[in-house]
Design a protein around this motif. Structure first.
Motif, mmCIF file in Angstrom:
data_model
loop_
_atom_site.group_PDB
_atom_site.id
_atom_site.type_symbol
_atom_site.label_atom_id
_atom_site.label_comp_id
_atom_site.label_asym_id
_atom_site.label_seq_id
_atom_site.Cartn_x
_atom_site.Cartn_y
_atom_site.Cartn_z
ATOM 1 N N SER A 27 0.827 -1.198 0.000
ATOM 2 C CA SER A 27 0.000 0.000 0.000
ATOM 3 C C SER A 27 0.865 1.253 0.000
ATOM 4 C CB SER A 27 -0.886 0.024 1.253
ATOM 5 O OG SER A 27 -1.774 -1.066 1.283
ATOM 6 N N LEU A 28 0.304 2.294 -0.546
ATOM 7 C CA LEU A 28 0.897 3.617 -0.479
ATOM 8 C C LEU A 28 -0.223 4.627 -0.286
ATOM 9 C CD1 LEU A 28 3.545 3.661 -3.377
ATOM 10 C CD2 LEU A 28 4.027 3.757 -0.926
ATOM 11 N N ARG A 29 0.117 5.724 0.359
ATOM 12 C CA ARG A 29 -0.826 6.820 0.501
ATOM 13 C C ARG A 29 -0.193 8.071 -0.091
ATOM 14 N NH1 ARG A 29 -2.669 10.358 5.696
ATOM 15 N NH2 ARG A 29 -4.866 10.674 5.163
ATOM 16 N N LEU A 30 -0.786 8.548 -1.160
ATOM 17 C CA LEU A 30 -0.323 9.777 -1.772
ATOM 18 C C LEU A 30 -1.038 10.960 -1.142
ATOM 19 C CD1 LEU A 30 -0.293 8.778 -5.557
ATOM 20 C CD2 LEU A 30 1.459 8.387 -3.804
ATOM 21 N N SER A 31 -0.299 12.045 -1.003
ATOM 22 C CA SER A 31 -0.861 13.294 -0.506
ATOM 23 C C SER A 31 -0.563 14.392 -1.507
ATOM 24 C CB SER A 31 -0.257 13.670 0.846
ATOM 25 O OG SER A 31 -0.479 12.670 1.806
ATOM 26 N N CYS A 32 -1.430 15.360 -1.559
ATOM 27 C CA CYS A 32 -1.221 16.497 -2.448
ATOM 28 C C CYS A 32 -1.699 17.738 -1.710
ATOM 29 C CB CYS A 32 -1.982 16.313 -3.742
ATOM 30 S SG CYS A 32 -1.874 17.729 -4.858
ATOM 31 N N ALA A 33 -0.748 18.599 -1.402
ATOM 32 C CA ALA A 33 -1.056 19.818 -0.660
ATOM 33 C C ALA A 33 -1.095 21.009 -1.604
ATOM 34 C CB ALA A 33 -0.010 20.032 0.422
ATOM 35 N N ALA A 34 -2.141 21.771 -1.498
ATOM 36 C CA ALA A 34 -2.295 22.971 -2.312
ATOM 37 C C ALA A 34 -1.853 24.187 -1.517
ATOM 38 C CB ALA A 34 -3.740 23.131 -2.754
ATOM 39 N N SER A 35 -1.237 25.120 -2.201
ATOM 40 C CA SER A 35 -0.836 26.378 -1.573
ATOM 41 C C SER A 35 -1.117 27.518 -2.531
ATOM 42 C CB SER A 35 0.651 26.343 -1.199
ATOM 43 O OG SER A 35 1.453 26.170 -2.345
ATOM 44 N N GLY A 36 -1.140 28.688 -2.003
ATOM 45 C CA GLY A 36 -1.385 29.861 -2.829
ATOM 46 C C GLY A 36 -2.803 30.390 -2.702
#
Length: 123
Positions: free
Chosen positions: A16-25
């Motif tokens: 398993s893997l858990r991807l994260s994606c953080a938005a900024s701006g």
């Protein structure tokens, strides 16, 4: 909007893997978000999407039961939980922010894209 995806890596089949994606701006809490992937030598394909509130998700049929998308608007972040990974899941995974509030499968509805994170699944 800048998107930073992380959590990719190399894993054996079944892992398993858990991807994260953080938005900024700017805050993205009013917009749908999604994940796409592109395998070597193949076109980019839709993986999963989630609406602005997190109450509606869309997963490509072939990945249902293995992949889950979620979001935390307080953290301006979307996640992709990937279980029972298979070598065919090897790809660069991209997160994106839609120009709309709903969960969209269509790449052309997404206004901002992250740089991608590599996932390699070995047999």
């Amino acid at each position: 909007v800048q998107l930073q995806a992380y959590g990719g890596g190399s894993v054996q089949a079944g892992g398993s893997l858990r991807l994260s994606c953080a938005a900024s701006g700017r805050t993205v809490s009013n917009y749908g978000m999604g994940w796409f992937r592109q395998a070597p030598g193949k076109e980019r394909e839709f993986v999963a999407a989630i609406n602005w509130s997190g109450t509606n998700t869309v997963i490509v049929d072939s990945l249902k039961g293995r992949f889950t998308i979620s979001r935390d608007n307080a953290k301006n972040t979307v996640y992709l939980q990937m279980d029972s990974l298979e070598p065919e899941d090897t790809a660069v995974y991209y997160c994106a922010v839609s120009g709309y509030s709903y969960a969209s499968k269509r790449g052309e509805t997404y206004a901002f894209w992250g740089q991608g994170t590599h996932v390699t699944v070995s047999s």
